[in-house]
Enzyme design. Sequence first.
Site, short mmCIF file in Angstrom:
data_model
loop_
_atom_site.label_atom_id
_atom_site.label_comp_id
_atom_site.label_asym_id
_atom_site.label_seq_id
_atom_site.Cartn_x
_atom_site.Cartn_y
_atom_site.Cartn_z
N ASP A 161 0.84 -1.20 0.00
CA ASP A 161 0.00 0.00 0.00
C ASP A 161 0.87 1.25 0.00
OD1 ASP A 161 -2.68 1.24 2.13
OD2 ASP A 161 -2.41 1.23 -0.05
N ASP B 181 -9.15 -0.93 3.75
CA ASP B 181 -8.67 -0.59 5.08
C ASP B 181 -9.54 -1.20 6.16
OD1 ASP B 181 -7.98 2.68 3.82
OD2 ASP B 181 -6.63 0.96 4.06
#
Lengths: 447, 149
Positions: free
Chosen positions: A199, A368
């Site tokens: 990420d 997330d």
Amino acid sequence: MAQNQRPRSILESLGEEIVRIITPVSICMFMVVLLVSVLNSSSSSSSSASVSSIATIAYAETSTDSSWDKFLGALLNSLVFVAVVTVVTFVLVLLFYLRCTKFLKLYMGFSAFVVLGFMGGEIALFLIEDFSIPIDCITFMVVLFNFAAVGVLAVFMSKMAIIVTQGYLIVIGMLVAYWFTLLPEWTTWVLLVALALYDLAAVLLPVGPLRLLVELAISRDEDIPALVYEARPVTYNDSGPMDGVAQRKVWRDRRGEDLNDGSNSNSNTNYVFVDNVDSGSNTLSNSNAVLDSNSDSNTLVSGYNDASLVGAEEGRVPERDAELSVPLIDRRMIIQPQQQEDAVSSESLMLEGIGLGSSGAIKLGLGDFIFYSVLVGRAAMYDFMTVYACYLAIIAGLGVTLVLLALYRKALPALPVSIALGVLFYLLTRFLLEVFVVQCSLNLLMF
Amino acid sequence: METGSDTHPANPNPNPNLNILNNRNPSPSRNSVISGTSPVWPTIDGPLGLSEEDSLSYARRFYKFGFAMLPWLWAVNCFYFWPVLRHSRSFPHIYRYVVRSAVGFAVFTALLSSWALTFAIGGDRLFGSVWDQLVMYNLAERLGLTGWS
């Protein structure tokens, strides 16, 4: 009279915005912990060995291997998974570049249906079996079909009540997160760390796929067709009347970003209002219309009252405090498609990363939600003490990410800080704190 | 700042552009002038939700889709347009669809819950061996649905 205009300080509105993003994250984590503790306590852990998926394709962990073997195997699994995710993300960027928006939306609607229908159904079946609920198959099928169909409509196809959409997004995150907790232990932890690193790279590196996607979307001022949780924007009650609902630009103007707050807030504000004035009617003929005509159902509508009032504050605050002025008015998020285990993948389904829409509402990618919940779910499989520690760590990480978002005002990855803190706290709690607490309790010293 | 209707709280604002916003008169279909409150929005989201024209098409669409065995969609429709149910005179067209959705949801739920409760409470005694064939956990076991294929 000016005092009536500002019912709250910027600190209060900021706090409310943060609470509106932390609440769904907490709810998702709580539900996953609940599921994990209910379903895993009743059945033995032998079921985890039968889970084979793309994340265990390289190495299937067994309990007889040594730690080093397990670690290497987990590393291999994670690399494979991250490689697949990278490829899929690049495919998504390509499709978005070629403007295959319809296909993407259809595909995501389909994935959402699979997640809600099949995975939701399986988890419901687990629960039914565990509690021996005497439900018949007809009722079950009808209820499941309803749930999945309305979920797909809420998330992708139509404009629906905000709370319904948010609820379904949380449910999707919960289902996928529960699935991920079924992976073997070492694989899960190494996978979390690997994805956090991915990420970071994908969002911040100039060649990262997520950054490319965000740049594309900004340049076209389109919405990225993916699952993103958007917190309800904070509204001010004493705002003036609105003639119909206005459309807004999806992305705030870039030229506001480069200059510092003090000098540019006014031009930012004016830009927002010019947009609003143009969009007197609610039709798509607005020259500043956000999206192209394909995604007619995806027009983003926001109470322009909020933007105007926040903007007004923005104009006023810089005289006093240029740094704190517009913490929440900024750009967008990062996406990271995640691939699911089955062949029926929902790869472009989940998003990660945190950002802001132009109405000032915080957006957090669904990826997330999922990976925070995976971490906490995995911690729940050990003990509740680790759950508390990891929950606090993740919320602290999310807070840090929000502060960074306010500081840097660009799309940021939301995973790295939280996952790093979460893993660190898990290890510390499991290997240090627990021993301490147990010994203290046994010796009747504390707790 | 508009001088006409006095129905809205004073809204001073240093930014001149905002006044253009506030000077717009609410559309006549809103009851704001009569009721003395802010304009009534057809959706539960208020100003964040749909406009009245869009609301009509959405209400109609939800109503029609609900016939595909989706009573939950009818329920969501009623929930979403709750202000329409409360202020039925302001939105006559939307009201028709929402009311029909509510009726449909109530009927379907009554039927489904009566069947489900009969099944659950009656059990073996009422249905005999068919009960074991219909109940979900047996079915799941037989079809191997929980094997995480």
